[in-house]
Write a protein that holds these residues in place. Structure first.
Motif, PDB file in Angstrom:
ATOM      1  N   SER A  69      45.120  46.171  33.218  1.00  0.00           N
ATOM      2  CA  SER A  69      44.626  47.273  32.759  1.00  0.00           C
ATOM      3  C   SER A  69      44.698  47.422  31.074  1.00  0.00           C
ATOM      4  O   SER A  69      45.241  46.582  30.580  1.00  0.00           O
ATOM      5  N   LEU A  70      43.692  48.299  30.587  1.00  0.00           N
ATOM      6  CA  LEU A  70      43.737  48.559  29.405  1.00  0.00           C
ATOM      7  C   LEU A  70      43.890  49.827  28.921  1.00  0.00           C
ATOM      8  O   LEU A  70      43.259  50.708  29.278  1.00  0.00           O
ATOM      9  N   ASP A  71      44.879  50.125  28.299  1.00  0.00           N
ATOM     10  CA  ASP A  71      45.373  51.473  27.656  1.00  0.00           C
ATOM     11  C   ASP A  71      44.470  51.725  26.453  1.00  0.00           C
ATOM     12  O   ASP A  71      44.794  51.306  25.466  1.00  0.00           O
ATOM     13  N   THR A  72      43.541  52.731  26.722  1.00  0.00           N
ATOM     14  CA  THR A  72      42.749  53.214  25.633  1.00  0.00           C
ATOM     15  C   THR A  72      43.648  53.998  24.433  1.00  0.00           C
ATOM     16  O   THR A  72      43.083  54.209  23.489  1.00  0.00           O
ATOM     17  N   ASN A  73      44.596  54.365  24.894  1.00  0.00           N
ATOM     18  CA  ASN A  73      45.620  54.811  23.848  1.00  0.00           C
ATOM     19  C   ASN A  73      46.264  53.859  22.985  1.00  0.00           C
ATOM     20  O   ASN A  73      47.374  53.794  23.626  1.00  0.00           O
ATOM     21  N   GLY A  74      45.653  53.245  22.062  1.00  0.00           N
ATOM     22  CA  GLY A  74      46.312  51.991  21.170  1.00  0.00           C
ATOM     23  C   GLY A  74      45.836  50.708  21.726  1.00  0.00           C
ATOM     24  O   GLY A  74      46.417  49.791  21.108  1.00  0.00           O
ATOM     25  N   ASP A  75      44.986  50.785  22.534  1.00  0.00           N
ATOM     26  CA  ASP A  75      44.105  49.359  22.980  1.00  0.00           C
ATOM     27  C   ASP A  75      45.213  48.438  23.519  1.00  0.00           C
ATOM     28  O   ASP A  75      44.871  47.110  23.141  1.00  0.00           O
ATOM     29  N   VAL A  76      45.974  48.671  24.329  1.00  0.00           N
ATOM     30  CA  VAL A  76      47.219  47.757  24.689  1.00  0.00           C
ATOM     31  C   VAL A  76      46.833  47.288  26.146  1.00  0.00           C
ATOM     32  O   VAL A  76      46.560  48.055  27.098  1.00  0.00           O
ATOM     33  N   LEU A  77      46.718  45.888  26.236  1.00  0.00           N
ATOM     34  CA  LEU A  77      46.449  45.256  27.671  1.00  0.00           C
ATOM     35  C   LEU A  77      47.915  45.252  28.335  1.00  0.00           C
ATOM     36  O   LEU A  77      48.859  44.968  27.945  1.00  0.00           O
ATOM     37  N   GLY A  78      47.784  45.655  29.469  1.00  0.00           N
ATOM     38  CA  GLY A  78      48.838  45.686  30.620  1.00  0.00           C
ATOM     39  C   GLY A  78      48.962  44.256  30.959  1.00  0.00           C
ATOM     40  O   GLY A  78      48.329  43.297  30.738  1.00  0.00           O
ATOM     41  N   ALA A  79      50.027  43.993  31.621  1.00  0.00           N
ATOM     42  CA  ALA A  79      50.522  42.613  32.396  1.00  0.00           C
ATOM     43  C   ALA A  79      49.220  42.102  33.515  1.00  0.00           C
ATOM     44  O   ALA A  79      48.875  43.251  34.230  1.00  0.00           O
ATOM     45  N   GLN A  80      48.915  41.115  33.203  1.00  0.00           N
ATOM     46  CA  GLN A  80      48.141  40.562  34.405  1.00  0.00           C
ATOM     47  C   GLN A  80      48.465  40.416  35.597  1.00  0.00           C
ATOM     48  O   GLN A  80      49.809  39.661  35.584  1.00  0.00           O
ATOM     49  N   THR A  81      48.059  40.866  36.761  1.00  0.00           N
ATOM     50  CA  THR A  81      48.715  40.751  38.015  1.00  0.00           C
ATOM     51  C   THR A  81      47.974  40.223  39.149  1.00  0.00           C
ATOM     52  O   THR A  81      46.720  40.542  39.057  1.00  0.00           O
ATOM     53  N   VAL A  82      48.299  39.294  39.828  1.00  0.00           N
ATOM     54  CA  VAL A  82      47.640  38.753  41.218  1.00  0.00           C
ATOM     55  C   VAL A  82      47.737  39.748  42.237  1.00  0.00           C
ATOM     56  O   VAL A  82      48.841  40.124  42.563  1.00  0.00           O
ATOM     57  N   ILE A  83      46.550  40.163  42.634  1.00  0.00           N
ATOM     58  CA  ILE A  83      46.472  41.294  43.710  1.00  0.00           C
ATOM     59  C   ILE A  83      46.718  40.367  45.020  1.00  0.00           C
ATOM     60  O   ILE A  83      47.513  40.667  46.067  1.00  0.00           O
ATOM     61  N   ALA A  84      46.011  39.434  45.066  1.00  0.00           N
ATOM     62  CA  ALA A  84      46.055  38.519  46.265  1.00  0.00           C
ATOM     63  C   ALA A  84      45.202  37.203  46.091  1.00  0.00           C
ATOM     64  O   ALA A  84      44.426  36.897  45.022  1.00  0.00           O
ATOM     65  N   SER A  85      45.953  36.224  46.436  1.00  0.00           N
ATOM     66  CA  SER A  85      45.335  34.624  46.301  1.00  0.00           C
ATOM     67  C   SER A  85      44.839  34.181  47.440  1.00  0.00           C
ATOM     68  O   SER A  85      44.948  34.562  48.699  1.00  0.00           O
ATOM     69  N   ALA A  86      43.981  32.773  47.275  1.00  0.00           N
ATOM     70  CA  ALA A  86      43.575  32.235  48.323  1.00  0.00           C
ATOM     71  C   ALA A  86      42.696  33.159  49.208  1.00  0.00           C
ATOM     72  O   ALA A  86      42.717  32.823  50.452  1.00  0.00           O
ATOM     73  N   LEU A  87      41.758  33.942  48.797  1.00  0.00           N
ATOM     74  CA  LEU A  87      41.111  34.699  49.323  1.00  0.00           C
ATOM     75  C   LEU A  87      39.851  33.822  50.130  1.00  0.00           C
ATOM     76  O   LEU A  87      39.812  33.828  51.292  1.00  0.00           O
ATOM     77  N   TYR A  88      38.980  33.068  49.358  1.00  0.00           N
ATOM     78  CA  TYR A  88      38.186  32.227  49.798  1.00  0.00           C
ATOM     79  C   TYR A  88      37.620  31.147  48.820  1.00  0.00           C
ATOM     80  O   TYR A  88      37.420  31.705  47.690  1.00  0.00           O
ATOM     81  N   THR A  89      38.148  30.058  49.063  1.00  0.00           N
ATOM     82  CA  THR A  89      38.001  29.177  47.939  1.00  0.00           C
ATOM     83  C   THR A  89      36.825  27.877  48.010  1.00  0.00           C
ATOM     84  O   THR A  89      36.730  26.970  47.447  1.00  0.00           O
ATOM     85  N   GLY A  90      36.144  28.084  48.908  1.00  0.00           N
ATOM     86  CA  GLY A  90      34.889  27.273  49.201  1.00  0.00           C
ATOM     87  C   GLY A  90      33.928  27.291  48.165  1.00  0.00           C
ATOM     88  O   GLY A  90      33.962  28.023  47.038  1.00  0.00           O
ATOM     89  N   MET A  91      32.806  26.442  48.420  1.00  0.00           N
ATOM     90  CA  MET A  91      31.990  26.179  47.193  1.00  0.00           C
ATOM     91  C   MET A  91      31.041  27.539  47.129  1.00  0.00           C
ATOM     92  O   MET A  91      30.414  27.797  45.982  1.00  0.00           O
ATOM     93  N   LEU A  92      31.106  28.691  47.868  1.00  0.00           N
ATOM     94  CA  LEU A  92      30.315  29.812  47.593  1.00  0.00           C
ATOM     95  C   LEU A  92      31.215  30.718  47.095  1.00  0.00           C
ATOM     96  O   LEU A  92      30.819  31.932  47.035  1.00  0.00           O
ATOM     97  N   ALA A  93      32.331  30.393  46.383  1.00  0.00           N
ATOM     98  CA  ALA A  93      33.388  31.559  45.970  1.00  0.00           C
ATOM     99  C   ALA A  93      32.591  32.470  44.958  1.00  0.00           C
ATOM    100  O   ALA A  93      32.923  33.573  44.636  1.00  0.00           O
ATOM    101  N   TYR A  94      31.541  31.771  44.240  1.00  0.00           N
ATOM    102  CA  TYR A  94      30.917  32.592  43.331  1.00  0.00           C
ATOM    103  C   TYR A  94      30.100  33.964  43.806  1.00  0.00           C
ATOM    104  O   TYR A  94      29.531  34.691  43.163  1.00  0.00           O
ATOM    105  N   HIS A  95      30.100  33.887  45.262  1.00  0.00           N
ATOM    106  CA  HIS A  95      29.461  35.195  45.686  1.00  0.00           C
ATOM    107  C   HIS A  95      30.184  36.479  46.086  1.00  0.00           C
ATOM    108  O   HIS A  95      29.893  37.409  46.445  1.00  0.00           O
ATOM    109  N   TYR A  96      31.453  36.535  45.397  1.00  0.00           N
ATOM    110  CA  TYR A  96      32.328  37.494  45.211  1.00  0.00           C
ATOM    111  C   TYR A  96      31.841  38.879  44.311  1.00  0.00           C
ATOM    112  O   TYR A  96      31.056  38.569  43.527  1.00  0.00           O
TER     113      TYR A  96
END
Length: 180
Positions: A69-96
């Motif tokens: 997240s980016l809080d527009t009140n002070g331009d503060v970035l929140g912690a980066q969080t992994v929602i889910a991992s290893a969704l699809y790692t094949g060659m066509l992963a750029y189709h997300y």
């Protein structure tokens, strides 16, 4: 990489670019990014911009759905969080593609979409700190353009999933209480 810049004078001048995600090996590239501003949700007065993206390219973080997240009140970035991992790692992963939204009741939802992977909706009830897998919306075609929006149902935590594919526009209602 995903970066943001800010203007406070209607676009006359812009700030320097600020990198949103911190984990990006040379082999991984951000794809399927989406954002939602709290005040786009009817009746919600928050000040955060919610950002989701999938890293792709075959590196150690490939196929990982991220949130920050980016809080527009002070331009503060929140912690980066992994929602889910290893969704699809094949060659066509750029189709997300992905979507993110805040429901009228406050829950955050993120939905990654890939033509070769099972699609699941993810929900956060604590402003993006933790995420849980919810139901699979199913029926979304490969290579669809995806958009999430707050629902207008009695349950303020419901959302709509909208996608466009092949000249068609489809809307599905996600019922938070029933997880369907």
């Amino acid at each position: 990489s995903i970066k943001y810049v800010k203007t406070t004078d209607g676009g006359q001048t812009w700030s320097s670019a600020v990198k949103v995600h911190t984990e990006e090996p040379a082999t991984d590239v951000a794809f399927g990014y989406s954002c939602w501003y709290d005040q786009w949700t009817p009746g919600y007065v928050g000040t955060k911009i919610h950002i989701s993206w999938v890293l792709s390219g075959g590196g150690s973080y490939s196929g990982v759905l991220n949130y920050r997240s980016l809080d527009t009140n002070g331009d503060v970035l929140g912690a980066q969080t992994v929602i889910a991992s290893a969704l699809y790692t094949g060659m066509l992963a750029y189709h997300y593609t992905s979507g993110i939204v805040r429901a009228r009741g406050g829950n955050l939802y993120a939905l990654p979409l890939h033509p070769l992977a099972t699609t699941y909706l993810y929900r956060s009830v604590d402003n993006g700190v933790t995420w849980t897998v919810r139901s699979s919306p199913g029926g979304i075609g490969a290579y669809a353009y995806l958009f999430l929006t707050p629902g207008n149902e009695v349950d303020s935590q419901d959302i709509y999933v909208v996608w466009a594919i092949g000249g068609s526009l489809v809307l599905r209602w996600y019922d938070n209480s029933a997880n369907t």
